[in-house]
Design a protein around this motif. Structure first.
Motif, PDB file in Angstrom:
ATOM      1  N   ARG A   9     -10.972 -25.781  -8.956  1.00  0.00           N
ATOM      2  CA  ARG A   9     -11.602 -25.896 -10.574  1.00  0.00           C
ATOM      3  C   ARG A   9     -11.421 -24.448 -10.956  1.00  0.00           C
ATOM      4  O   ARG A   9     -10.867 -24.280 -12.259  1.00  0.00           O
ATOM      5  N   LYS A  10     -11.808 -23.294 -10.254  1.00  0.00           N
ATOM      6  CA  LYS A  10     -11.678 -21.998 -10.712  1.00  0.00           C
ATOM      7  C   LYS A  10     -10.293 -21.670 -10.873  1.00  0.00           C
ATOM      8  O   LYS A  10      -9.687 -20.990 -11.863  1.00  0.00           O
ATOM      9  N   GLU A  11      -9.344 -22.148 -10.001  1.00  0.00           N
ATOM     10  CA  GLU A  11      -8.102 -21.843 -10.094  1.00  0.00           C
ATOM     11  C   GLU A  11      -7.355 -22.575 -11.485  1.00  0.00           C
ATOM     12  O   GLU A  11      -6.602 -21.960 -12.038  1.00  0.00           O
ATOM     13  N   LEU A  12      -7.829 -23.603 -11.710  1.00  0.00           N
ATOM     14  CA  LEU A  12      -7.386 -24.581 -12.938  1.00  0.00           C
ATOM     15  C   LEU A  12      -7.727 -23.703 -14.181  1.00  0.00           C
ATOM     16  O   LEU A  12      -6.849 -23.549 -15.086  1.00  0.00           O
ATOM     17  N   GLN A  13      -8.985 -23.335 -14.200  1.00  0.00           N
ATOM     18  CA  GLN A  13      -9.598 -22.344 -15.210  1.00  0.00           C
ATOM     19  C   GLN A  13      -8.795 -21.116 -15.554  1.00  0.00           C
ATOM     20  O   GLN A  13      -8.469 -20.953 -16.665  1.00  0.00           O
ATOM     21  N   LYS A  14      -8.554 -20.298 -14.348  1.00  0.00           N
ATOM     22  CA  LYS A  14      -7.577 -19.040 -14.525  1.00  0.00           C
ATOM     23  C   LYS A  14      -6.308 -19.649 -15.211  1.00  0.00           C
ATOM     24  O   LYS A  14      -5.605 -18.922 -15.886  1.00  0.00           O
ATOM     25  N   GLN A  17      -6.379 -20.221 -18.859  1.00  0.00           N
ATOM     26  CA  GLN A  17      -6.521 -19.003 -19.705  1.00  0.00           C
ATOM     27  C   GLN A  17      -5.353 -18.348 -19.686  1.00  0.00           C
ATOM     28  O   GLN A  17      -5.114 -17.740 -20.771  1.00  0.00           O
ATOM     29  N   GLU A  18      -4.563 -18.240 -18.393  1.00  0.00           N
ATOM     30  CA  GLU A  18      -3.280 -17.564 -18.496  1.00  0.00           C
ATOM     31  C   GLU A  18      -2.430 -18.220 -19.572  1.00  0.00           C
ATOM     32  O   GLU A  18      -1.518 -17.582 -20.200  1.00  0.00           O
ATOM     33  N   MET A  19      -2.648 -19.447 -19.377  1.00  0.00           N
ATOM     34  CA  MET A  19      -1.486 -20.105 -20.571  1.00  0.00           C
ATOM     35  C   MET A  19      -1.827 -19.740 -21.875  1.00  0.00           C
ATOM     36  O   MET A  19      -0.921 -19.688 -22.721  1.00  0.00           O
ATOM     37  N   ALA A  20      -3.199 -19.811 -22.055  1.00  0.00           N
ATOM     38  CA  ALA A  20      -3.440 -19.698 -23.555  1.00  0.00           C
ATOM     39  C   ALA A  20      -3.114 -18.158 -23.935  1.00  0.00           C
ATOM     40  O   ALA A  20      -2.550 -17.996 -24.969  1.00  0.00           O
ATOM     41  N   ARG A  21      -3.373 -17.279 -22.792  1.00  0.00           N
ATOM     42  CA  ARG A  21      -2.838 -15.841 -23.433  1.00  0.00           C
ATOM     43  C   ARG A  21      -1.298 -15.759 -23.722  1.00  0.00           C
ATOM     44  O   ARG A  21      -0.893 -14.949 -24.454  1.00  0.00           O
ATOM     45  N   LEU A  22      -0.389 -16.595 -22.663  1.00  0.00           N
ATOM     46  CA  LEU A  22       0.804 -16.418 -22.790  1.00  0.00           C
ATOM     47  C   LEU A  22       1.308 -17.243 -24.176  1.00  0.00           C
ATOM     48  O   LEU A  22       2.250 -16.804 -24.644  1.00  0.00           O
TER      49      LEU A  22
END
Length: 64
Positions: A9-14, A17-22
């Motif tokens: 779940r933590k990896e999915l959240q990260k 977040q990275e996808m949103a940043r990109l």
């Protein structure tokens, strides 16, 4: 198993977040490229008459 589930779940959240940043970066880059393309088009249009006039001057000898 519960620990692994929490880790995933933590990896999915990260990842989200990275996808949103990109996505934000891609949007900003696209906007910048559109502004650059617009500036190029304007400059090309502004310099086109000058380039045509210079070519005409070269074709017609001076003093004729």
């Amino acid at each position: 198993m519960q620990g692994r589930l929490e880790q995933l779940r933590k990896e999915l959240q990260k990842g989200e977040q990275e996808m949103a940043r990109l996505d934000r970066h891609r949007y900003q880059l696209r906007e910048t490229m559109l502004r650059i393309a617009g500036a190029i088009q304007v400059l090309e249009e502004l310099t086109a008459p000058n380039a045509a006039a210079e070519q005409a001057e070269q074709l017609v000898p001076a003093g004729t």
